[in-house]
Design a protein around this motif. Structure first.
Motif, PDB file in Angstrom:
ATOM      1  N   LEU A  22       0.830   4.001  10.020  1.00 54.41           N
ATOM      2  CA  LEU A  22       1.702   3.803  11.282  1.00 54.41           C
ATOM      3  C   LEU A  22       1.758   4.047  12.668  1.00 54.41           C
ATOM      4  CD1 LEU A  22       4.229   5.589   9.202  1.00 54.41           C
ATOM      5  CD2 LEU A  22       4.659   2.938   9.410  1.00 54.41           C
ATOM      6  N   SER A  23       1.113   5.101  13.378  1.00 54.64           N
ATOM      7  CA  SER A  23       0.658   5.617  13.935  1.00 54.64           C
ATOM      8  C   SER A  23      -0.606   3.714  14.954  1.00 54.64           C
ATOM      9  CB  SER A  23      -1.010   6.365  14.406  1.00 54.64           C
ATOM     10  OG  SER A  23      -1.816   6.150  16.183  1.00 54.64           O
ATOM     11  N   ASN A  41       1.477   1.164  -1.664  1.00 58.11           N
ATOM     12  CA  ASN A  41       2.555   2.342  -2.431  1.00 58.11           C
ATOM     13  C   ASN A  41       3.900   1.950  -1.654  1.00 58.11           C
ATOM     14  OD1 ASN A  41       3.543   5.005  -1.951  1.00 58.11           O
ATOM     15  ND2 ASN A  41       2.314   5.092  -3.873  1.00 58.11           N
ATOM     16  N   GLU A  42       4.858   2.613  -2.553  1.00 58.28           N
ATOM     17  CA  GLU A  42       6.246   2.271  -2.394  1.00 58.28           C
ATOM     18  C   GLU A  42       6.930   3.457  -1.252  1.00 58.28           C
ATOM     19  OE1 GLU A  42      10.820   0.839  -4.603  1.00 58.28           O
ATOM     20  OE2 GLU A  42       8.664   2.102  -6.202  1.00 58.28           O
ATOM     21  N   ALA A  43       6.555   4.175  -1.528  1.00 55.72           N
ATOM     22  CA  ALA A  43       6.666   5.494  -0.680  1.00 55.72           C
ATOM     23  C   ALA A  43       6.588   4.853   0.676  1.00 55.72           C
ATOM     24  CB  ALA A  43       6.432   6.520  -1.733  1.00 55.72           C
ATOM     25  N   ALA A  44       5.206   4.935   0.682  1.00 59.10           N
ATOM     26  CA  ALA A  44       4.891   4.672   1.936  1.00 59.10           C
ATOM     27  C   ALA A  44       5.155   3.896   2.840  1.00 59.10           C
ATOM     28  CB  ALA A  44       3.552   3.701   1.989  1.00 59.10           C
ATOM     29  N   ARG A  45       5.866   2.309   1.999  1.00 59.09           N
ATOM     30  CA  ARG A  45       6.740   1.104   2.855  1.00 59.09           C
ATOM     31  C   ARG A  45       8.456   1.808   3.228  1.00 59.09           C
ATOM     32  NH1 ARG A  45       5.010  -1.521  -2.103  1.00 59.09           N
ATOM     33  NH2 ARG A  45       6.498  -1.903  -2.961  1.00 59.09           N
ATOM     34  N   ILE A  46       8.917   3.029   2.263  1.00 58.43           N
ATOM     35  CA  ILE A  46      10.456   3.424   2.504  1.00 58.43           C
ATOM     36  C   ILE A  46       9.689   3.893   3.732  1.00 58.43           C
ATOM     37  CG2 ILE A  46      12.009   4.910   1.938  1.00 58.43           C
ATOM     38  CD1 ILE A  46      11.154   4.344  -1.433  1.00 58.43           C
ATOM     39  N   ARG A  47       8.790   4.664   4.451  1.00 59.88           N
ATOM     40  CA  ARG A  47       8.582   5.576   4.951  1.00 59.88           C
ATOM     41  C   ARG A  47       8.352   4.949   5.947  1.00 59.88           C
ATOM     42  NH1 ARG A  47       5.088   8.789   1.658  1.00 59.88           N
ATOM     43  NH2 ARG A  47       3.523   7.575   3.071  1.00 59.88           N
ATOM     44  N   ALA A  48       7.776   3.763   5.941  1.00 59.79           N
ATOM     45  CA  ALA A  48       7.576   2.767   7.507  1.00 59.79           C
ATOM     46  C   ALA A  48       8.766   1.909   8.172  1.00 59.79           C
ATOM     47  CB  ALA A  48       6.731   1.793   6.589  1.00 59.79           C
ATOM     48  N   GLN A  49       9.945   1.917   6.392  1.00 56.17           N
ATOM     49  CA  GLN A  49      11.322   1.320   6.798  1.00 56.17           C
ATOM     50  C   GLN A  49      11.963   1.921   7.684  1.00 56.17           C
ATOM     51  OE1 GLN A  49      12.129   0.512   2.986  1.00 56.17           O
ATOM     52  NE2 GLN A  49      12.966  -1.448   3.536  1.00 56.17           N
ATOM     53  N   GLU A  50      11.971   3.252   7.526  1.00 58.22           N
ATOM     54  CA  GLU A  50      12.508   4.590   8.302  1.00 58.22           C
ATOM     55  C   GLU A  50      12.409   4.687   9.394  1.00 58.22           C
ATOM     56  OE1 GLU A  50      11.368   7.963   5.840  1.00 58.22           O
ATOM     57  OE2 GLU A  50      13.227   7.450   4.362  1.00 58.22           O
TER      58      GLU A  50
END
Length: 467
Positions: A22-23, A41-50
């Motif tokens: 992300l950095s 990982n879906e959770a990581a993709r969600i964080r990226a969308q946010e």
């Protein structure tokens, strides 16, 4: 943040969206690139969308079309044991593969540097064991000396999240083999090699590949100064390759025990003292024996490497010695976490391989040793010379019974969980004993990482110390 240079208006993909991923995506966007991101990982993709990014599966057909580069996070395999399917697609399509470390080195220098009186410097630390403590200690010394310093990489912040260094500023990086292996740019001013022991062998197809990944920091980086731990054959080989002769002070050797050749620049740790040698003469020394944040011979070696880096940056031996005494140590690395009834409790959860556990075992006597976890290649041979310091071992982990088979030479007990291990160690400990967590194994069979394992140990110790 360090905005990434060289990709303005271009499409760059980032694979892996943990801290460094992300950095990198943010820094690419700040530099004018169009960041494409993906994580399995879906959770990581969600964080990226946010964070304002749109994930795109980089393994799908046509995903590599129009990409200027693929930036890969350290935890993702790019060659061994097999490339991630996204990396494989990039290799097939001829898309350059890099990581955030490569982006950092290509982007750090700016036109503003021409107005500085002193050019910013980068110190990069790698090795199997001790690199976190060494990097943190260098940073600590710089801060205590009143120098601008930032700590990043495998410790502290992601390399692209730091502030652009100011006039005379220093960036201290801890770099793992995963990071040095892939970076397309490696240009530190000072590079440190602490040591080498068996670790991450699956990611590097054996010890040769592992050493080659570390060696890239020196062979391709071309640092002005190379600080090399020479207690192992690999370090002696590396120092020999980089040096034009024993008097070449571009290479600073770090050692413990006897060293025959002292004609060059040498930092030696012996019997609790650090000594600096130049051209066959001792020019300075530091007493390390009573520094609580640097217990044991292994930490004395770390201190030598940090001392060498600080000397290269123009800091006096007196200031370095004073800073060492103020160093509190790092969490999960020979960290004192309590004492009761004459029994000390030490958290060295970062001892994730046998070599690092051996260093912890060498630092104490009368040890109640909590060990076990996800066993790594190479076995437990490095700990064997120090088992005489162990009163009893308490084995944790899902495969504790199998791990315990390596400990037939000493009293041991299969405990499986941290709760049981700490309870049993406390029940059997006598005044003067040390209850030491030094697992000699990875944590992933029971914990997300070594930090979580260490915090569990601290919590269990707290039940007894605070009772």
């Amino acid at each position: 943040m360090i905005p990434v240079q060289g990709y303005r208006g271009k499409r760059v993909a980032v694979l892996g969206l943990g801290r460094s991923g992300l950095s990198a995506a943010r820094a690419l966007r700040a530099g004018g690139a169009d960041s494409v991101v993906w994580d399995d990982n879906e959770a990581a993709r969600i964080r990226a969308q946010e964070a304002g990014f749109t994930p795109e599966d980089l393994a799908r057909s046509g995903a590599m079309d129009g990409l200027a580069a693929l930036i890969v996070s350290p935890g993702i395999a790019h060659l061994y044991p097999a490339p991630h399917r996204g990396v494989a697609a990039a290799l097939e399509a001829g898309v350059p593969v890099d990581n955030d470390i490569g982006l950092f080195f290509r982007s750090l220098a700016t036109a503003e540097w021409e107005n500085f009186d002193k050019t910013p410097r980068v110190v990069a630390v790698t090795g199997s064991n001790g690199k976190s403590t060494t990097a943190a200690l260098i940073h600590h010394v710089l801060c205590m000396a009143g120098r601008e310093s930032q700590l990043a990489g495998n410790i502290g912040r992601g390399v692209l999240d730091i502030d652009p260094p100011g006039d005379g500023g220093v960036v201290v990086l801890e770099l793992s083999s995963y990071q040095t292996d892939l970076a397309r740019a490696l240009t530190p001013d000072i590079a440190v090699f602490t040591n080498l022991s068996a670790d991450h062998l699956d990611r590097h197809a054996g010890p040769g590949g592992y050493f080659a990944a570390k060696r890239r920091l020196f062979a391709e980086g071309g640092p002005d100064r190379a600080i090399i731990g020479v207690d192992e054959p690999e370090g002696r080989f590396l120092a020999n390759q980089l040096s034009e002769g024993s008097g070449d002070d571009r290479v600073i050797r770090v050692a413990s025990g006897h060293v025959q050749d002292r004609s060059g620049w040498l930092i030696l740790a012996r019997k609790g003292f650090l000594s600096e040698w130049r051209k066959g003469r001792q020019v300075a020394s530091v007493d390390l024996r009573d520094i609580a944040g640097l217990p044991g011979v292994h930490n004395h070696q770390n201190a030598c490497a940090a001392y060498a880096a600080a000397r290269c940056l123009g800091i006096s031996p007196k200031v370095i010695g004073q800073a060492f005494h103020d160093f509190a140590g790092l969490p999960h690395r020979s960290q004192p976490v309590g004492e009761k009834n004459g029994v000390r409790f030490i958290n060295d959860s970062k001892a994730t391989n046998a070599a690092s556990a051996a260093k912890a075992l060498s630092a104490f006597r009368n040890i109640r040793w909590i060990c076990g976890g996800l066993e790594k290649e190479g076995g437990l041979d490095p700990v064997v010379p120090y088992l005489g310091n162990v009163a009893k071992a308490y084995v944790i982990g899902r495969e504790a019974a199998g791990f315990a088979l390596h400990l037939a030479a000493i009293p041991h007990e299969v405990c499986t969980t941290m709760t049981v291990a700490v309870d049993r160690a406390v029940a059997e400990a006598c005044p003067g004993d040390v209850v030491l967590l030094a697992p000699a194994a990875a944590s992933f069979d029971q914990y997300d990482n070594f930090e979580v394992r260490g915090m569990d140990f601290i919590a269990e110790v707290g039940r007894h110390v605070n009772a």
